[in-house]
Design an enzyme around this catalytic site. Structure first.
Site, PDB file in Angstrom:
ATOM      1  N   TYR A 216     -27.309  22.776 -18.745  1.00  0.00           N
ATOM      2  CA  TYR A 216     -27.846  23.194 -20.034  1.00  0.00           C
ATOM      3  C   TYR A 216     -28.075  24.709 -19.944  1.00  0.00           C
ATOM      4  O   TYR A 216     -28.878  25.174 -19.141  1.00  0.00           O
ATOM      5  CB  TYR A 216     -29.148  22.469 -20.353  1.00  0.00           C
ATOM      6  CG  TYR A 216     -28.958  21.030 -20.758  1.00  0.00           C
ATOM      7  CD1 TYR A 216     -28.872  20.670 -22.107  1.00  0.00           C
ATOM      8  CD2 TYR A 216     -28.852  20.026 -19.804  1.00  0.00           C
ATOM      9  CE1 TYR A 216     -28.688  19.353 -22.487  1.00  0.00           C
ATOM     10  CE2 TYR A 216     -28.670  18.701 -20.176  1.00  0.00           C
ATOM     11  CZ  TYR A 216     -28.588  18.377 -21.519  1.00  0.00           C
ATOM     12  OH  TYR A 216     -28.403  17.077 -21.886  1.00  0.00           O
ATOM     13  N   HIS A 398     -34.071  11.066 -30.981  1.00  0.00           N
ATOM     14  CA  HIS A 398     -34.275  11.733 -29.686  1.00  0.00           C
ATOM     15  C   HIS A 398     -35.157  10.899 -28.762  1.00  0.00           C
ATOM     16  O   HIS A 398     -36.244  10.454 -29.140  1.00  0.00           O
ATOM     17  CB  HIS A 398     -34.928  13.103 -29.904  1.00  0.00           C
ATOM     18  CG  HIS A 398     -35.223  13.837 -28.625  1.00  0.00           C
ATOM     19  ND1 HIS A 398     -34.244  14.435 -27.862  1.00  0.00           N
ATOM     20  CD2 HIS A 398     -36.385  14.053 -27.971  1.00  0.00           C
ATOM     21  CE1 HIS A 398     -34.790  15.002 -26.809  1.00  0.00           C
ATOM     22  NE2 HIS A 398     -36.090  14.777 -26.842  1.00  0.00           N
TER      23      HIS A 398
END
Length: 603
Positions: A216, A398
């Site tokens: 990431y 999420h």
């Protein structure tokens, strides 16, 4: 046409002509396959598709570069090639075959008695071999995968040498992989953009992609000084050429306006060098994932950014998926924002539904399907929403690593009315803002119920709620208009009732369960031995105990009122489980594999 012997040992440029010529007329034109994803990291396999909701059918085009002895492609629950629904193209050295098949728990391939994948044509292109086939959403075949809204785990395997029969294939011995997509895209018109629309690109700065499977990457950007208030009306991905299989998903976050400045940073998001202040850049402006196209706001609304009370600082987050650990690849991918100074009638807003980030909500270890539920209660919506309600047009679900299913349901008058968003095959590694097929209107007094199912089979200790990646969340970020002051409508079990749980299980366990006041909730959960009694009582507690409601404004201050020890909403009527629609005529294809004629020369 002549039959060509063995494809083994060479890469053959072939032209396949299916013998059932009558099917060729049903092939859609190439331009009508608008969605496309690479399947493998090298980019040797690419899938394009379209969706027909009237026929409840998907057309797939599978492009294979450098075909060897065949290919296996299909779908499974979590991306495994065991218990998968697949279609196979293979050769025995003399003939080529195409068949609908399935794999068992050991990966062994079996011919499906009901042939629901239909090969329409196959041909050679300058890029490789293209197969066009179709399949209904639902086939009512117990060996087939039900294609539904939400995430689909696509699987593939490469056959490197001829095989005497389909049953000689075992997926566990193949070079395999998976790709996650949303197959059932909504059919929505593209709104016209205002004539004064301008663009802004938020891109990674020629990043050297690390040679590790998952990265990431965080990169800070900032708006020009004095940037006035604008509306974002659309955004789209920018993916560096050649990196289509490595860039998995991207998000642009706006930072909190409570800080005047943010440090510049470009590096791995988990780097110890990342400034802590970047954790305050969490307001989502845009999110994209593989297979998604441009995102449009409704014509009457736009997402405001810039101007007084809005931070100039943005954080781009790019997820690189590099399972082959390729080295030396540079990337400048990002997101292009389309914005206008001509403000639309409504500001769009983003509201958080689900569970508060707190350790009082926990999942025991060793669970295969443990459900936690968060509420946006009628009391909160009655107080915070306008009389005409709000209109939800998009949603982003999420969780962290153990999340497996997520759903948000709208209830009114004690009855579940409709599903806002649902993903029965949710993956924390595939998150995007998804347009809803139909706008959902929420009125004052309505209830929004968000439930998440978790799998903690590989964990030895309880997983508690929180911000850490090994902790859990259950959130639905709904995108709606008109924007209200309500930014967060979430709940958690009352902390006092949870303490009663710890005292109760302490009385019924031979091992001491921590009830001392100085211990933290995570420490108390860590002391629970997790026998069947402890698990069932915790599940029951979450199902009846009062909740603490967070009915919060954007300032993180709750709306005025009493929000602790609130009763769970009473839901007297649940939505029925949807019944799959079986096609009138299933299994159009032959009972066995389709023999495919092969013509052409060696490439």
């Amino acid at each position: 046409m002549r039959e060509v012997a063995s494809m083994y040992g060479t890469v053959v440029a072939v032209f396949l002509v299916i013998l059932v010529a009558a099917l060729q007329g049903s092939a859609p034109p190439e331009s009508s396959l608008p969605y496309r994803v690479p399947l493998d990291p090298q980019g040797t396999m690419e899938l394009s598709w379209n969706v027909s909701y009237t026929q409840e059918t998907i057309h797939f085009e599978l492009l294979v570069r450098g075909l060897q002895a065949g290919v296996l492609f299909g779908m499974s629950d979590r991306g495994e090639l065991q218990n998968a629904d697949v279609v196979v193209l293979w050769t025995d050295g003399d003939h080529a075959y195409f068949a609908d098949a399935w794999t068992d728990a050991k990966g062994q391939v079996h011919l499906d008695a009901q042939q629901d994948y239909q090969l329409l044509w196959a041909h050679r292109t300058p890029d490789g071999l293209a197969l066009l086939f179709r399949r209904p959403f639902s086939t009512c075949d117990p060996k087939d995968y039900l294609i539904e809204d939400g995430t689909v785990h696509l699987v593939y395997g490469i056959l490197e040498q001829p095989l005497r029969s389909l049953e000689a294939i075992n997926a566990s011995s193949l070079r395999t992989g998976l790709q996650r997509v949303q197959l059932l895209k909504p059919e929505l018109p593209e709104p016209a953009l205002p004539p004064d629309t301008r663009t802004m690109e938020v891109r990674a700065p020629h990043v050297l992609i690390p040679d590790q499977e998952t990265t990431y990457w965080c990169h800070m950007a900032e708006l020009p000084r004095g940037f006035a208030r604008h509306h974002i009306v659309m955004y789209e991905p920018i993916v560096s050429e050649g990196n289509e299989a490595l860039v998995h998903h991207m998000e642009v976050f706006q930072c909190s306006a409570e800080f005047e400045s943010f440090p510049h940073f470009s590096g791995p998001c988990d780097s110890k060098m990342k400034p802590e202040r970047l954790n305050y850049c969490r307001h989502v402006l845009a999110a994209w994932a593989l297979g998604a196209k441009a995102f449009y706001y409704p014509e009457e609304a736009g997402l405001a950014f810039g101007g007084p009370g809005s931070s100039r600082y943005l954080r781009l987050e790019v997820h690189y998926h590099n399972p082959l650990r390729m080295e030396g690849r540079r990337d400048s991918s990002g997101i292009r924002l389309y914005y206008t100074a001509t403000l639309r009638r409504f500001d769009a807003g983003i509201m958080e539904l689900g569970l508060v980030y707190t350790p009082v909500m926990a999942i025991p270890p060793g669970e295969t399907d443990f459900v936690l539920t968060g509420y946006c209660t009628d009391k909160c919506t009655q107080l915070a929403l306008p009389p005409a309600g709000i209109h939800i047009f998009a949603s982003q679900l999420h969780t962290h690593l153990t999340g497996r299913r997520v759903v948000t349901v709208l209830a009114r008058g004690g009855r579940e009315r409709q599903i806002v968003n649902q993903d029965n095959h949710y993956s924390p590694h595939f998150q995007e803002i998804r347009m809803l097929k139909k706008v959902v209107t929420v009125y004052p007094g309505d209830v929004l119920i968000t439930s998440c199912a978790y799998n903690t089979e590989d964990r030895e200790r309880a997983t508690v709620g929180g911000f850490g990646i090994l902790e859990e969340m259950c959130v639905n970020y709904i995108h709606y208009y008109p924007q209200t002051q309500l930014e967060l409508c979430k709940s958690a079990v009352d902390a006092g009732f949870l303490q009663k749980y710890f005292h109760l299980v302490n009385r019924f366990n031979s091992e001491d369960v921590c009830t001392c006041p100085q211990a933290s909730v995570p420490q108390q959960f860590a002391s629970v031995p997790w026998n069947s009694f402890d698990r069932e009582v915790l599940k029951a507690l979450y199902g009846f105990a009062p909740i603490s409601m967070h009915c919060n404004k954007s300032t993180a201050v709750r709306f005025q009122g009493e929000w602790d020890l609130q009763p769970l909403p009473e839901i007297a009527s649940r939505l029925p489980e949807p019944t799959p629609h079986c096609p009138a005529h299933t299994g159009h294809g032959p009972a066995g594999p389709t023999v495919v004629s092969i013509a052409g020369g060696k490439g």
